[in-house]
Design a protein around this motif. Sequence first.
Motif, short mmCIF file in Angstrom:
data_model
loop_
_atom_site.label_atom_id
_atom_site.label_comp_id
_atom_site.label_asym_id
_atom_site.label_seq_id
_atom_site.Cartn_x
_atom_site.Cartn_y
_atom_site.Cartn_z
N ARG A 28 15.86 3.64 0.17
CA ARG A 28 15.47 2.20 -0.25
C ARG A 28 14.90 1.56 0.84
N ALA A 29 15.26 1.89 2.82
CA ALA A 29 14.91 1.32 3.69
C ALA A 29 13.25 1.51 3.89
N HIS A 30 13.30 3.36 3.74
CA HIS A 30 11.46 3.26 3.83
C HIS A 30 10.65 2.42 2.61
N PHE A 31 11.20 2.28 1.63
CA PHE A 31 10.86 1.40 0.23
C PHE A 31 10.53 -0.06 0.87
N ALA A 32 11.00 -0.46 1.36
CA ALA A 32 11.71 -1.44 2.07
C ALA A 32 10.25 -1.93 2.82
N ARG A 33 9.88 -1.01 3.70
CA ARG A 33 8.64 -1.17 4.59
C ARG A 33 7.66 -0.89 4.33
N ILE A 80 6.63 -3.78 2.67
CA ILE A 80 6.71 -5.09 3.65
C ILE A 80 4.82 -4.60 4.25
N ASN A 81 4.46 -3.58 4.35
CA ASN A 81 3.04 -2.89 5.27
C ASN A 81 2.10 -3.15 3.93
N ALA A 82 2.87 -3.00 2.35
CA ALA A 82 1.21 -3.61 1.83
C ALA A 82 0.88 -5.24 1.05
N GLY A 83 1.79 -5.73 1.66
CA GLY A 83 1.39 -7.23 2.06
C GLY A 83 2.93 -8.17 0.62
N ILE A 84 3.38 -6.63 -0.19
CA ILE A 84 3.92 -7.51 -1.06
C ILE A 84 4.66 -8.71 -0.85
N VAL A 85 5.98 -8.12 0.32
CA VAL A 85 7.19 -9.22 0.38
C VAL A 85 6.93 -8.98 2.23
N SER A 86 7.52 -10.46 3.24
CA SER A 86 7.61 -10.01 4.08
C SER A 86 8.49 -9.63 4.98
N ASP A 87 9.36 -9.82 4.48
CA ASP A 87 10.29 -8.73 5.81
C ASP A 87 11.81 -8.09 4.65
N ALA A 103 13.66 -10.17 1.53
CA ALA A 103 12.78 -9.97 0.26
C ALA A 103 12.35 -9.14 -0.39
N ALA A 104 12.11 -7.52 0.22
CA ALA A 104 12.74 -6.15 -0.55
C ALA A 104 13.32 -5.60 -1.06
N PHE A 105 14.49 -6.44 -0.65
CA PHE A 105 15.69 -6.30 -1.60
C PHE A 105 16.13 -7.27 -2.25
N ARG A 106 15.47 -8.43 -2.28
CA ARG A 106 16.21 -9.76 -2.72
C ARG A 106 15.31 -9.50 -3.88
N ARG A 107 14.07 -8.97 -4.24
CA ARG A 107 13.14 -9.12 -5.21
C ARG A 107 12.66 -7.50 -5.81
N TYR A 108 13.60 -6.57 -5.57
CA TYR A 108 13.28 -5.45 -5.82
C TYR A 108 13.91 -4.01 -5.74
#
Length: 285
Positions: free
Chosen positions: A141-146, A149-156, A159-164
């Motif tokens: 999931r850490a790779h998905f979070a990164r 972020i790289n895609a500009g969908i979340v800022s950090d 946010a990646a875990f909180r939203r998705y």
Amino acid sequence: MRDKQTLMKIDLHSHTHYSDGSLSPEELVLRAHNHQLDVLAITDHDSTAGLEEAQACQAGQKRSLQLIPGVEISTRWHGFDIHVLGLNIDPAHPVLTQRLAEQSERRDERAQKIGEKLAKMGFESVYEDAVRLAGVGQVTRAHFARALINAGIVSDFDAAFRRYLGKGKRAHVTPQWPEIPEAIDWIHAAGGDAVLAHPARYDLSAKWLRRLIVYFKDCGGDGLEVLHPGLSPDRRRQMASYAREYDLKASAGSDFHHPSRWTELGKNLSFAEDLVPIWQNWSIN
């Protein structure tokens, strides 16, 4: 053995790019030397793939560094993801290698399902980016979070875990991990010690944390990670008291994943001398 502990710099929890760390095994070993470690355990998530490379790197070094073969096994307990460290294991033991291969398959299946959920939201390229970021390692999931972020969908990451990616969120997939007793059995079969990783990091009340520790002990667990990053002095004392109360050996680790100002190999990992170290019966050179 306590005399050795006071003189040696020991870190029993670290990761390479074979799981969700950013350094290769060689880079991790060299960093351990730079920080004057005497003993380092490499404990990738459900994988021992980096251990041979680390040993090969150390064989070419003039300075002594004892590498402890390890692994961090993901388990489930009452709906919580609980991690169990296997320390001083035989990484070639057939029981362990077979079970870790099954864990790897579960991780791959989970990653694909996460990717499918994200694709349905319109984020078709995130899975491919997560695979690319994982490289030789397993997709986490850490790779998905990164990737998010790289895609500009979340800022950090938060946010990646909180939203998705977090529990109950739109791209969350419940993992099919084994139960805690199974993981302990695999570790013991491979001649290792089973340690409950970063107990203070789980989202558990004091009552439930005690239940977890008691259950872990009753299942044959050997030790408790009493020191890990982010612990306040009060929490450090609390973890040490749990180790004493439940007669568990003490372990300590940086849980190092990436170079940062927040965590570093071997930093602030000395614990009270009355605690019995997990390495008490190991051959520490």
